[in-house]
Design an enzyme around this catalytic site. Structure first.
Site, PDB file in Angstrom:
ATOM      1  N   GLU A 117     -11.549  -2.914  -3.519  1.00 38.35           N
ATOM      2  CA  GLU A 117     -10.747  -1.762  -3.959  1.00 38.35           C
ATOM      3  C   GLU A 117      -9.502  -2.260  -4.650  1.00 38.35           C
ATOM      4  O   GLU A 117      -9.158  -3.428  -4.545  1.00 38.35           O
ATOM      5  CB  GLU A 117     -10.271  -0.980  -2.725  1.00 38.35           C
ATOM      6  CG  GLU A 117     -11.276  -0.092  -2.116  1.00 38.35           C
ATOM      7  CD  GLU A 117     -10.793   0.431  -0.769  1.00 38.35           C
ATOM      8  OE1 GLU A 117      -9.599   0.283  -0.439  1.00 38.35           O
ATOM      9  OE2 GLU A 117     -11.626   0.969  -0.054  1.00 38.35           O
ATOM     10  N   LYS A 119      -5.467  -2.571  -5.001  1.00 42.58           N
ATOM     11  CA  LYS A 119      -4.307  -2.553  -4.097  1.00 42.58           C
ATOM     12  C   LYS A 119      -3.217  -1.742  -4.774  1.00 42.58           C
ATOM     13  O   LYS A 119      -2.536  -2.210  -5.683  1.00 42.58           O
ATOM     14  CB  LYS A 119      -3.835  -3.975  -3.803  1.00 42.58           C
ATOM     15  CG  LYS A 119      -2.765  -4.006  -2.722  1.00 42.58           C
ATOM     16  CD  LYS A 119      -2.558  -5.421  -2.224  1.00 42.58           C
ATOM     17  CE  LYS A 119      -1.654  -5.496  -0.998  1.00 42.58           C
ATOM     18  NZ  LYS A 119      -0.469  -4.688  -1.028  1.00 42.58           N
ATOM     19  N   ASP A 121       0.090   0.107  -5.627  1.00 40.74           N
ATOM     20  CA  ASP A 121       1.460  -0.362  -5.412  1.00 40.74           C
ATOM     21  C   ASP A 121       2.364   0.851  -5.169  1.00 40.74           C
ATOM     22  O   ASP A 121       2.988   1.372  -6.082  1.00 40.74           O
ATOM     23  CB  ASP A 121       1.917  -1.135  -6.652  1.00 40.74           C
ATOM     24  CG  ASP A 121       3.196  -1.891  -6.385  1.00 40.74           C
ATOM     25  OD1 ASP A 121       3.610  -1.979  -5.206  1.00 40.74           O
ATOM     26  OD2 ASP A 121       3.788  -2.395  -7.360  1.00 40.74           O
ATOM     27  N   TYR A 229      -8.364   4.389   3.915  1.00 41.74           N
ATOM     28  CA  TYR A 229      -8.692   3.989   5.281  1.00 41.74           C
ATOM     29  C   TYR A 229      -8.958   5.230   6.122  1.00 41.74           C
ATOM     30  O   TYR A 229      -8.070   6.063   6.286  1.00 41.74           O
ATOM     31  CB  TYR A 229      -7.510   3.180   5.823  1.00 41.74           C
ATOM     32  CG  TYR A 229      -7.760   2.446   7.135  1.00 41.74           C
ATOM     33  CD1 TYR A 229      -8.992   1.883   7.430  1.00 41.74           C
ATOM     34  CD2 TYR A 229      -6.731   2.301   8.063  1.00 41.74           C
ATOM     35  CE1 TYR A 229      -9.189   1.192   8.616  1.00 41.74           C
ATOM     36  CE2 TYR A 229      -6.918   1.613   9.252  1.00 41.74           C
ATOM     37  CZ  TYR A 229      -8.156   1.066   9.525  1.00 41.74           C
ATOM     38  OH  TYR A 229      -8.349   0.381  10.698  1.00 41.74           O
ATOM     39  N   LYS A 318      -3.559 -10.909  -4.573  1.00 42.91           N
ATOM     40  CA  LYS A 318      -2.485 -10.334  -5.386  1.00 42.91           C
ATOM     41  C   LYS A 318      -2.465 -10.953  -6.782  1.00 42.91           C
ATOM     42  O   LYS A 318      -2.661 -12.161  -6.943  1.00 42.91           O
ATOM     43  CB  LYS A 318      -1.138 -10.573  -4.696  1.00 42.91           C
ATOM     44  CG  LYS A 318      -1.056  -9.902  -3.333  1.00 42.91           C
ATOM     45  CD  LYS A 318       0.001  -8.838  -3.274  1.00 42.91           C
ATOM     46  CE  LYS A 318       1.311  -9.398  -2.838  1.00 42.91           C
ATOM     47  NZ  LYS A 318       2.342  -8.413  -2.623  1.00 42.91           N
ATOM     48  N   CYS A 417      34.873  -0.659 -26.017  1.00 42.86           N
ATOM     49  CA  CYS A 417      33.671  -0.136 -26.652  1.00 42.86           C
ATOM     50  C   CYS A 417      33.491  -0.837 -27.990  1.00 42.86           C
ATOM     51  O   CYS A 417      34.423  -0.903 -28.799  1.00 42.86           O
ATOM     52  CB  CYS A 417      33.806   1.376 -26.853  1.00 42.86           C
ATOM     53  SG  CYS A 417      32.390   2.093 -27.718  1.00 42.86           S
ATOM     54  N   CYS A 420      33.905   1.902 -30.910  1.00 39.07           N
ATOM     55  CA  CYS A 420      35.154   2.561 -31.277  1.00 39.07           C
ATOM     56  C   CYS A 420      36.393   1.844 -30.750  1.00 39.07           C
ATOM     57  O   CYS A 420      37.517   2.242 -31.039  1.00 39.07           O
ATOM     58  CB  CYS A 420      35.148   4.015 -30.805  1.00 39.07           C
ATOM     59  SG  CYS A 420      35.303   4.169 -29.021  1.00 39.07           S
ATOM     60  N   CYS A 435      32.351   4.752 -22.101  1.00 40.40           N
ATOM     61  CA  CYS A 435      33.368   4.811 -23.134  1.00 40.40           C
ATOM     62  C   CYS A 435      34.013   6.201 -23.027  1.00 40.40           C
ATOM     63  O   CYS A 435      33.333   7.216 -23.142  1.00 40.40           O
ATOM     64  CB  CYS A 435      32.740   4.629 -24.512  1.00 40.40           C
ATOM     65  SG  CYS A 435      33.896   5.070 -25.807  1.00 40.40           S
ATOM     66  N   CYS A 441      33.913   8.696 -30.553  1.00 37.84           N
ATOM     67  CA  CYS A 441      33.073   7.492 -30.559  1.00 37.84           C
ATOM     68  C   CYS A 441      31.742   7.848 -31.230  1.00 37.84           C
ATOM     69  O   CYS A 441      31.007   8.731 -30.761  1.00 37.84           O
ATOM     70  CB  CYS A 441      32.863   7.016 -29.127  1.00 37.84           C
ATOM     71  SG  CYS A 441      31.778   5.601 -29.007  1.00 37.84           S
TER      72      CYS A 441
HETATM   73  S1  IVH Z   1      -6.257  -1.256   3.742  1.00 36.70           S
HETATM   74  C1  IVH Z   1      -5.397  -2.363   8.240  1.00 36.70           C
HETATM   75  N1  IVH Z   1      -6.533  -0.796   1.199  1.00 36.70           N
HETATM   76  O1  IVH Z   1      -1.260  -2.639   1.301  1.00 36.70           O
HETATM   77  C2  IVH Z   1      -5.001  -2.422   6.839  1.00 36.70           C
HETATM   78  N2  IVH Z   1      -4.330  -1.177   2.017  1.00 36.70           N
HETATM   79  O2  IVH Z   1      -0.389  -5.114   2.838  1.00 36.70           O
HETATM   80  C3  IVH Z   1      -5.311  -1.185   6.136  1.00 36.70           C
HETATM   81  N3  IVH Z   1      -2.609  -1.008   0.277  1.00 36.70           N
HETATM   82  O3  IVH Z   1       0.175  -1.213   4.129  1.00 36.70           O
HETATM   83  C4  IVH Z   1      -4.873  -1.245   4.758  1.00 36.70           C
HETATM   84  N4  IVH Z   1      -3.950  -0.515  -1.377  1.00 36.70           N
HETATM   85  O4  IVH Z   1       0.050   0.208   2.061  1.00 36.70           O
HETATM   86  C5  IVH Z   1      -5.665  -1.062   2.181  1.00 36.70           C
HETATM   87  N5  IVH Z   1      -6.979  -0.329  -1.021  1.00 36.70           N
HETATM   88  C6  IVH Z   1      -6.103  -0.598  -0.035  1.00 36.70           C
HETATM   89  C7  IVH Z   1      -4.702  -0.683  -0.279  1.00 36.70           C
HETATM   90  C8  IVH Z   1      -3.850  -0.985   0.770  1.00 36.70           C
HETATM   91  C9  IVH Z   1      -2.697  -0.714  -1.024  1.00 36.70           C
HETATM   92  C10 IVH Z   1      -1.327  -1.298   0.955  1.00 36.70           C
HETATM   93  C11 IVH Z   1      -1.129  -0.544   2.241  1.00 36.70           C
HETATM   94  C12 IVH Z   1      -0.874  -1.562   3.295  1.00 36.70           C
HETATM   95  C13 IVH Z   1      -0.553  -2.777   2.500  1.00 36.70           C
HETATM   96  C14 IVH Z   1      -1.017  -3.975   3.269  1.00 36.70           C
END
Ligand code: IVH
Length: 678
Positions: A117, A119, A121, A229, A318, A417, A420, A435, A441
């Site tokens: 999946e 991650k 942000d 999750y 990452k 500035c 001016c 300013c 200005c």
């Molecule tokens: S699974 C038991 N899946 O990453 C762990 N986490 O460093 C369950 N996060 O706190 C997390 N995308 O906020 C999971 N596809 C994803 C995620 C994800 C972002 C974040 C989440 C978690 C942090 C862990």
């Protein structure tokens, strides 16, 4: 009220709520609405009205509550049912392979399916549902205890308040709340318009938004949420199936068809997923900082277990933050329309995350002196979660290359500035320098004019930023009011001013007297008075005169106008220059009060009218507009209160039957038009 009417109303409220929840789900999660925005609004308004009239049927989770409720004092601390763990992470693909080997070993050589999946942000959230209803939303907090931010989370449209059929009786589900790039950009544009500080990046803004005390403000921040999750025993044997089910219950989840989730039995598929998204992530509408790889089968997850901090069944890979090295050409200081001075690094163009970067923001004075930047330095720029790239460091090994060491001193923030010469001021509690020469200005002057002529204000055709600057420099423009003094003979001698363009420009200026009052008000560029606030002010006080003379009490009594805005308005109209400007705009014939819609009457005042079927001369939305124009109210369903139905071709048979049963009149299109015309 009789028992049976009360029951009917309750039923109607329930029906409307269920229908609206369903439309929300179709619109936000499935992206396939089956009603128009307008039809949705009409139903929502109808529900709102019923709820006001019948507070006894109140429900916290009603779709009408999405715009947020009353402010809270603080957030309650609540313990998580299961700790919210973090993930072990790596930047190294070899380490992902090693983790996979450990998984296989831990499962004594069994076959394993991995699920990959994105991650996301953003900010982790845990949602609890009971009987299909959202009951609690908790932040991660320290992992063991989180904060109850339910009211704020309820404003996020992709989070269902009521689940679709088939969802478990009790459910906890976790995911990530984030700020999509487009929406984040829009927010910053609005803030810029109203002279507020820009937010630096979507993730921190999402986190900050969720901690706001007033959920009505959160409702305006278009946050989004993706689930990752599911904590409900027995809904599915694997994570990927549970996620897909969560999609059916109403949540926003990744789907295989857009490649945001995939499974693989071996490292080849896992690595392909990683590489694909490392390359493609700049095309996503939101930020990700890596990929998460999980063991798909729940029984295997359980056998692998947890360490004290993170599950053994998952790892995150990452991405390196995209970073480029390039040469700093010079630092310039930009003066905006509000007088705020921002340093900008002008760079030798470099490719970064799919775009060519030529400029980077240098937020404030402290950063420049911390880095001791000198033109000619080689600097590192990163995009990370930010939209505007920023300078994160200097390449110390080649410092001074290409720099005339005798003349180069570390750039520090100028005291005056550069436009001016006025001495800059730093307002208490603010990082930015200003300013103070508001009146003369030149970038401030042209900034105000550019704002005034903008698309969302006076929308003056034939006039762009460059021309404004040119006219300010030529002394022909000093404020927005002076636009109305421009004459062809003044313009024609100027460079790039041919007869055709002069004509177009003057015509554009003249046409601006048709622009509605609220946009004129917005065009003045009063600090904190953005588009929405201008609309609110115009609707509540109806004329420039009344706004100019309104007391602070009058202003703060208006919905959503706080002290800060009220003070800014009063301050603005206390300046003699601004009064002069307003007078000039008035004599130029601009709209200074909200206009009555031409031809509007109160012939349908107080009547609830239903529109059904298709029409010959109007489309349905036009009929609805006509109803409102003549004081009527459009409602979506027929009841005893319905004044009449405007019935077109192909009117729904159930509607017809109901109208007949209740003895509600059905008017043809022509009959309706006759009714409003005479
Ligand atoms: S699974 C038991 N899946 O990453 C762990 N986490 O460093 C369950 N996060 O706190 C997390 N995308 O906020 C999971 N596809 C994803 C995620 C994800 C972002 C974040 C989440 C978690 C942090 C862990």
């Amino acid at each position: 009220m009789s028992k049976s009417t009360s029951k009917n109303i309750e039923l109607k409220i329930f029906e409307l709520r269920a229908e609206l929840h369903d439309h929300n789900h179709r619109y936000y999660n499935l992206a396939s609405p089956i009603v128009s925005d307008k039809e949705f609004d009409v139903m929502l308004k109808e529900l709102e009205k019923l709820e006001v009239e019948h507070p006894e049927f109140e429900d916290q989770l009603s779709p009408t509550n999405r715009p947020g409720g009353n402010p809270v004092d603080g957030f309650e601390k609540v313990e998580h049912s299961t700790p919210m763990l973090s993930l072990s992470n790596t930047y190294d693909q070899d380490e992902v392979e090693l983790w996979m080997a450990r998984v296989v070993k831990g499962l004594e050589g069994e076959d394993v399916v991995y699920v990959m999946e994105l991650k996301y942000d953003g900010v982790a959230i845990s949602l609890q549902y009971e009987g299909g209803r959202l009951v609690k939303a908790l932040t991660r907090g320290d992992g063991g205890t989180g904060e109850d931010i339910t009211a704020n989370v309820m404003t996020i449209r992709t989070i269902p308040l009521l689940l679709q059929d088939g969802a478990p009786e009790k459910l906890e589900i976790r995911g990530e709340i984030f700020y999509p790039y487009e929406e984040f950009k829009e927010l910053n544009e609005l803030r810029e318009e109203s002279g507020e500080m820009q937010f630096a990046n979507p993730r921190n803004t999402a986190a900050g938004s969720l901690k706001l005390k007033d959920s009505r403000v959160v409702a305006k921040r278009k946050l989004d949420c993706m689930m990752y999750y599911v904590l409900a025993k027995g809904v599915a044997p694997t994570h990927s199936e549970a996620v897909s089910k969560a999609g059916h219950w109403g949540f926003k989840v990744p789907c295989a068809s857009d490649q945001m989730i995939a499974t693989s039995k071996d490292s080849k598929g896992v690595m392909e997923f990683i590489e694909f998204w490392d390359k493609t992530r700049s095309e996503l509408p939101f930020a990700i900082d890596g990929v998460v790889i999980k063991v798909d089968r729940y029984d295997q997850q359980e056998r692998l277990g947890l360490t004290s901090k993170s599950p053994r069944w998952a790892i995150s890979y990452k991405f390196e933050t995209e970073r480029a090295r390039t040469k700093l050409k010079e630092i310039t200081f930009q003066v905006g329309r509000t007088g705020a001075v921002t340093p900008v690094a002008n760079l030798e163009a470099v490719q970064l995350g799919g775009t060519l970067v030529k400029r980077a923001s240098l937020h404030n004075a402290d950063q420049i002196s911390r880095l001791g930047l000198v033109p000619g330095d080689f600097v590192y720029v990163e995009k990370g979660g930010e939209i505007i790239p920023k300078i994160v460091g200097v390449d110390e090994s080649v410092r001074g290359v290409g720099v005339d060491l005798f003349s180069a001193t570390p750039e520090s923030f100028p005291e005056n500035c550069l436009e001016c010469g006025s001495q800059l001021v730093r307002k208490e509690g603010e990082a930015a320098h200003y300013c103070p020469n508001v009146e003369f200005c030149s970038p401030q002057v042209s900034g105000r004019i550019v704002h005034f002529i903008g698309r969302k204000s006076m929308n003056i055709n034939g006039l762009g930023e460059e021309t404004v600057v040119q006219l300010v420099e030529a002394g022909l423009l000093v404020d927005p009011g002076s636009l109305y003094d421009l004459k062809a003979e003044d313009l024609l001698p100027l460079e790039r001013m041919a007869e055709v363009s002069v004509k177009k420009l003057l015509k554009g200026i003249e046409a601006s007297n048709q622009i509605p009052f609220e946009r004129v008000l917005f065009g003045l560029g009063i600090r904190y008075v953005g588009e929405t606030v201008a609309k609110k002010l115009a609707r509540s006080l109806s004329s420039m005169e009344k706004i100019m003379t309104a007391s602070k009490d009058t202003l703060v009594a208006i919905d959503e106008i706080g002290e800060r805005i009220a003070e800014s308005i009063i301050h603005y109209f206390a300046q003699p220059n601004n009064i002069k400007l307003v007078d000039r705009l008035k004599s130029a014939g601009l709209q200074f009060q909200i206009e009555e819609i031409e031809g509007s009457t109160d012939r349908l005042a107080g009547s609830a009218i239903v529109v059904s079927g298709v029409f010959e001369n109007y489309d349905r939305s036009e009929i609805k507009t006509l109803i409102e124009k003549h004081g009527g109210k459009v409602s979506s369903s027929i009841s005893k209160k319905t004044a009449f139905v405007v019935a077109g071709d192909k009117m729904g048979p159930s509607k017809r039957e109901k109208a007949e049963k209740l003895g509600v009149d059905m008017l043809t299109e022509d009959e309706f038009v006759a009714k409003i015309s005479n």
